[in-house]
Motif scaffolding. Structure first.
Motif, mmCIF file in Angstrom:
data_model
loop_
_atom_site.group_PDB
_atom_site.id
_atom_site.type_symbol
_atom_site.label_atom_id
_atom_site.label_comp_id
_atom_site.label_asym_id
_atom_site.label_seq_id
_atom_site.Cartn_x
_atom_site.Cartn_y
_atom_site.Cartn_z
ATOM 1 N N ARG A 31 -36.568 30.658 39.784
ATOM 2 C CA ARG A 31 -36.800 31.683 38.772
ATOM 3 C C ARG A 31 -35.988 32.943 39.052
ATOM 4 N N ALA A 32 -35.916 33.323 40.304
ATOM 5 C CA ALA A 32 -35.204 34.562 40.651
ATOM 6 C C ALA A 32 -33.731 34.472 40.263
ATOM 7 N N LEU A 33 -33.106 33.335 40.511
ATOM 8 C CA LEU A 33 -31.692 33.177 40.175
ATOM 9 C C LEU A 33 -31.468 33.286 38.671
ATOM 10 N N ILE A 34 -32.316 32.601 37.895
ATOM 11 C CA ILE A 34 -32.162 32.647 36.436
ATOM 12 C C ILE A 34 -32.419 34.055 35.914
ATOM 13 N N SER A 35 -33.456 34.708 36.410
ATOM 14 C CA SER A 35 -33.803 36.055 35.936
ATOM 15 C C SER A 35 -32.714 37.060 36.264
ATOM 16 N N ASP A 36 -32.179 36.987 37.471
ATOM 17 C CA ASP A 36 -31.129 37.937 37.867
ATOM 18 C C ASP A 36 -29.874 37.784 37.007
ATOM 19 N N THR A 79 -40.564 29.581 28.189
ATOM 20 C CA THR A 79 -40.043 28.302 28.682
ATOM 21 C C THR A 79 -41.111 27.561 29.482
ATOM 22 N N GLU A 80 -41.867 28.298 30.267
ATOM 23 C CA GLU A 80 -42.940 27.693 31.076
ATOM 24 C C GLU A 80 -43.993 27.079 30.168
ATOM 25 N N ALA A 125 -35.796 38.617 30.499
ATOM 26 C CA ALA A 125 -35.875 37.398 31.291
ATOM 27 C C ALA A 125 -37.320 36.966 31.516
ATOM 28 N N ALA A 126 -38.217 37.914 31.739
ATOM 29 C CA ALA A 126 -39.619 37.572 31.997
ATOM 30 C C ALA A 126 -40.249 36.923 30.770
ATOM 31 N N GLN A 127 -39.965 37.465 29.603
ATOM 32 C CA GLN A 127 -40.506 36.896 28.372
ATOM 33 C C GLN A 127 -39.955 35.491 28.135
#
Length: 999
Positions: free
Chosen positions: A816-821, A524-525, A517-519
């Motif tokens: 970001r937290a919602l998408i990453s989780d 995306t950013e 998710a971080a990558q």
């Protein structure tokens, strides 16, 4: 079981060489140094070339035709040039059969191939028997058998022998099928008698139970709900909902159920028990699921129609209320003019107000409407139809079981309480009955009724809240129905964690998405920053069409009309003068002669041998459906009896066969050279086309914008080459967004679709996210793009600092937290759709309807918001991109016009009442439309070649503006004749001669 898989002509073709494409030519007819050395070890140029041909043909076809000299000329030429041999050296090869046979033995030994013996026959029989349980089509089994022999490096025997093995395998599959279902027949005493009873005419119904079960509803009414509940009760009486047919492959179950649906009761009763009972068992098992789905769907539609009627009545009441309030508003103006006048002393106010007229003031006070509730009286208006709702709702709740997650707990408990009240006849809702699921806008009704001690009113309002909440829960998946397919547990639509774990890496590599998710967030950013940088450059200039207003709002003017070269219209006229003018039937016969797409229209029972009369009947049925003429009209127009056409349409025109035939036409069109001028087949678009309907239909809806009465919608997917590769019939009032991905993920053609355009209706946040997750690009044309919400990944200050003009447009920060989780679950969802584990329309529809409590849906929409922002930045900063999307959507509109012209009979009003029949008609229309487009493309190419040969310079950029989506040179109307031999006799080298241009 039919043993004649192919006709004599087809057998002859199977013994010889097929056509070869470029890929096969390079792959199979390239000699290695070792191959060349083996060939040169033979004496004589004829023997060498013959051995080389056999060496290449055996891996290509799995056998070597007897007439080696008839090998494709381009293949022989390639080998001759490589070996430096004369091409004509092959002419006398094979005259001595022993020489050819001896060489084949040598070639087989070199390549590791072997002739079929008893062991190979046994293994082939086992393979075919297993496949015959999955697929009953003899031609498909024949191809699978050829593929198996080729993979095992066994030389294929003659096609007659293999066709007999296929027939034997089908017979074994029939026996095996009965053996697998026989325990189910024995488990329930009298089941055979009950199944046979389906084929007898029931005096109460006036038809057989078989016909009754397989005839769906045509209207969403309480009576229709009760009729489907009666079917559900009957099927449950047969324990059809508990039949475990997992011992049969899914394809076998589908095939048997199809036979049951399309066969008459008399035909089934004449079949031997070993065939009749498996058909009836699979049919009733399938009906049990389908009828359950129909019951829930009818509950939704009938309740929703009541809801919509209440909305319309409420609108009328509010309009009347506003009209009645005009006098009160006038009085208010007079009062306010006194009260707000500073020149009027306080002590004089009372006298002036009384001067207005006390009687008038009292009437205004007494006649004033009461204050509206939070919903403006919607639930109260619907309560007037409470008796109508009670006609069907209690029966549905009693017959259907509902389940759900923790969030749906209060609602499910309320449903249980309501079922108990209905069963006992009690009127008072228990004091502890749940109300947490009731929306805030409706709670005032319950509170007021409770405060007034109005037991009846409370019951009505509470029950309506339960029913409406249940409907919404079913739509979004919070509530599901065990045993249903359409309303099943949403978790069943996804790959299970155990299935997902070994496929994660494969899927991520396939769609080029990182499992980290971080990558993904970092990539995306960076993509968003690049897009905003391009947009910033456009907005900073301030002089372009895309600019900021003085208030800082986006100004997006419509695109100006695309300039078409004047030469294009002149060229179009010249080309049209050259094109032949065939009638519709002649065009269809000609295209089928070249493509053979009617070979895909196979009998539902698997029979393959086809007479010329049957081919003629298939042509007639295709045209009858596509033109909306109908089978009766085609009877009158062609002289082919109605009963012959009805039998042909019933057994040959099915959704699966029509889709296969359409894919063949699309693939053929994709291979044409001229198609590449319009596009590479990588871009497509989709849009709905509305058709009026005649008669009642469960898919028809009133929509005054498009219809006088009612109509339905055909949702089509069109490639940039102007071929239609997807067609689906949907309810005209349904959102189109859930259906956008269906045909793309289910694309069976050679079109390499990677980008898709829609109008605003298809541009949902869920679609933006899913398109990216499955490795595709969604490129819609969004209405009022300047007003949509755009998001950023950092703070507002940081966005404004990096992009002074574009940054302030980003009004929300992405979570970001919602998408990453939820990232792994998002990938699992996308993989479930990509690998065909679930239907996109079903999943997208439920996720789009889900509330914020559904974490997966919330994360998907959040990611979709981010992808939409990236897309918007690209769209606004690139005019070429905007024009490309607009051009593609216009291609879809041009095909809409062609389909509308083709579907001309009966004023274009569709008369089929059931969704299955409507889908078949829509696919027939698509097949005919694509046949016209492919035919026009070919003859445009021939006409262009003729003009160029005559010295007429034609630029490809100008030619790209000539569309094949027209029909002015094709005869749609009049009588239809299907003289196939006469039509083909008119062709020269497979084509009609071009017309002579006017001087």
């Amino acid at each position: 079981m039919a043993t004649q898989v192919f006709s004599a002509v087809e057998f002859e073709r199977l013994r010889g060489f097929p056509e070869i494409d470029r890929e096969e030519l390079v792959r199979f007819f390239t000699l290695t140094p070792a191959d060349a050395a083996f060939v040169r070890s033979h004496r004589g140029s004829g023997n060498r070339l013959g051995v080389a041909v056999q060496l290449c043909v055996l891996p290509w076809l799995g056998f070597v035709p007897d007439d080696v000299a008839s090998a494709p000329a381009e293949a022989v030429l390639r080998l001759a040039e490589h070996l430096r041999l004369p091409v004509d050296a092959l002419g006398g090869y094979g005259d001595r059969e022993q020489t050819r046979t001896d060489h084949l033995v040598e070639v087989a030994g070199l390549l590791g191939w072997r002739s079929a013996g008893d062991v190979e026959f046994k293994e082939l029989d086992q393979f075919l028997a297993a496949r015959a349980l999955e697929h009953d089509s003899p031609k498909l089994l024949f191809r699978l058998g050829c593929d198996y022999l080729r993979s095992a490096r066994v030389i294929r025997p003659g096609p007659e022998w293999l066709s007999r093995r296929v027939a034997a395998a089908r017979e074994m599959a029939r026996t095996e099928t009965f053996q697998r279902v026989e325990p189910l027949l024995d488990a329930r005493k009298g089941l055979r008698v009950e199944l046979d009873g389906l084929l007898a005419v029931d005096p109460e119904l006036g038809s057989t139970r078989l016909h009754w079960l397989t005839t769906g509803p045509t209207r969403a009414t309480p009576a229709a709900v009760k009729a489907e509940l009666a079917k559900l009760g009957f099927l449950r009486g047969l324990d059809a909902d508990e039949l475990d047919l997992s011992g049969l492959p899914a394809e076998r179950r589908r095939f048997l159920a199809t036979i049951g649906r399309r066969s008459t009761a008399q035909a089934l009763s004449r079949r031997e028990p070993e065939r009749r009972y498996p058909i009836l068992l699979t049919l009733v098992a399938q009906c049990a699921v389908e009828v359950l789905d129909e019951v829930v769907q009818l509950y939704d539609q009938t309740l929703s129609s009541t809801d919509h009627r209440a909305e319309r009545k409420l609108e009328e009441k509010l309009a009347a209320r506003a009209k009645a309030s005009e006098d009160r508003l006038g009085l208010l103006d007079e009062v306010l003019s006194v009260l707000t006048d500073p020149d009027v002393a306080d002590e004089a106010v009372g006298a002036m107000l009384r001067g207005i007229g006390m009687d008038r003031l009292r009437r205004a006070r007494e006649s004033g409407p009461r204050r509206l509730p939070a919903d403006h009286g919607h639930l109260e208006t619907m309560e007037a139809s409470y008796a109508h709702v009670r006609e069907f709702a209690p029966a549905v709740l009693a017959a259907v079981g509902f389940a759900g997650g923790t969030a749906a707990g209060p609602l499910l408990e309320a449903v249980r309480v309501l079922v108990g009240l209905n069963a006992t006849g009690a009127r008072k809702v228990p004091d502890d009955a749940p109300v947490e699921f009731v929306p805030t806008r409706w709670r005032g009704y319950l509170e007021r009724a409770a405060a007034d001690g109005d037991v009846t009113g409370y019951r009505h309002y509470w029950e309506l809240c339960v029913l409406l909440a249940l409907r919404d829960g079913l739509r979004c998946g919070d509530v599901f129905v065990p045993g249903s397919r359409r309303y099943a547990d949403p978790a069943s639509y996804l790959l299970s964690p155990e299935q997902w774990e070994p496929r994660r890496a494969e899927f991520c590599a396939l769609v080029e998405r990182s499992p980290d998710a971080a990558q993904t967030w970092a990539a995306t950013e960076a993509e968003l920053d690049r897009g905003l940088g391009d947009l910033e450059a456009v907005l900073a200039g301030g002089a372009g069409p895309i600019r900021l207003s003085e208030a800082g709002e986006l100004v997006i003017p419509p695109l100006s009309a695309e300039s078409v070269p004047d030469d294009a219209e002149v060229l179009r006229g010249e080309l049209m003068e050259l094109l032949p003018r065939p009638r519709l039937a002649s065009l269809l016969i000609e295209m089928d002669n070249r493509i053979g797409f009617t070979d895909a229209l196979v009998h539902a029972g698997g029979k393959s041998a086809r007479s010329p009369e049957l081919t003629r009947n298939i042509y007639a049925c295709l045209i009858a459906q596509a033109t909306n003429l109908g089978l009766v009209g085609m009877d009158h127009s062609s002289g082919i009896p109605y009963y012959v056409l009805a039998w042909t349409a019933e057994w040959y025109l099915r959704e699966d066969t029509l889709r296969a035939a359409n894919a063949m036409i699309v693939n053929y069109h994709h291979s044409l050279g001229l198609s590449g001028l319009w596009g590479g087949g990588t871009l497509s678009s989709s849009d709905g086309q509305r058709f009026p309907t005649r008669g009642r239909s469960i898919t028809a809806r009133a929509m005054s914008r498009y219809f006088v009465d009612e109509g339905t919608s055909t949702y089509t997917h069109v490639s940039d080459q102007l071929s239609t590769y997807g067609t689906k019939v949907i309810v005209v009032t349904q959102p189109e967004a859930p259906f956008v991905l269906d045909e793309i993920l289910g694309n069976q053609t050679d079109l390499p679709i990677i980008e898709h355009a829609t109008d605003t209706a298809g541009a949902s946040l869920v679609n933006f996210a899913l398109f990216d997750l499955v490795g595709l690009q969604l490129s819609p044309r969004i209405r009022d793009l300047g007003r949509i919400t755009l998001c950023r990944t950092g703070t507002k200050a940081d966005a404004a600092a990096r992009h002074p003009h574009a940054g302030p447009l980003l009004t929300r920060k992405a979570n970001r937290a919602l998408i990453s989780d939820q990232w792994d679950d998002l990938l699992r969802l996308a993989a479930s759709l990509k690998f065909g584990h679930a239907t996109a329309s079903l999943v997208v529809g439920k996720l789009s309807a889900s509330g914020p409590q559904n974490t997966l849906a919330a994360a998907l929409k959040e990611y979709g918001l981010l992808r939409r922002t990236i897309y918007a930045a690209r769209y606004l900063s690139d005019e070429t991109y905007r024009r490309r999307i607009s051009r593609q959507l216009n291609k879809g509109e041009s095909l809409h016009a062609l389909r509308r012209d083709l579907c001309y009979a009966h004023e274009g009003k569709l008369r089929h009442r059931h969704h299955e029949n409507q889908t078949e008609q829509a696919l027939c229309l698509t097949v005919m439309t694509n046949a016209i487009v492919a035919w026009t493309t070919e003859y445009l190419d021939l006409a262009v070649a003729t003009l160029r040969a005559g010295g007429r310079p034609i630029d490809d950029d100008v030619l790209a503006h000539i569309s094949p989506a027209h029909n002015e040179n094709i005869g749609f109307y009049g009588t239809f004749t299907f003289e196939v031999d006469q039509e083909l006799a008119q062709l020269v080298a497979g084509y009609r001669p071009l017309r002579t241009a006017k001087p």
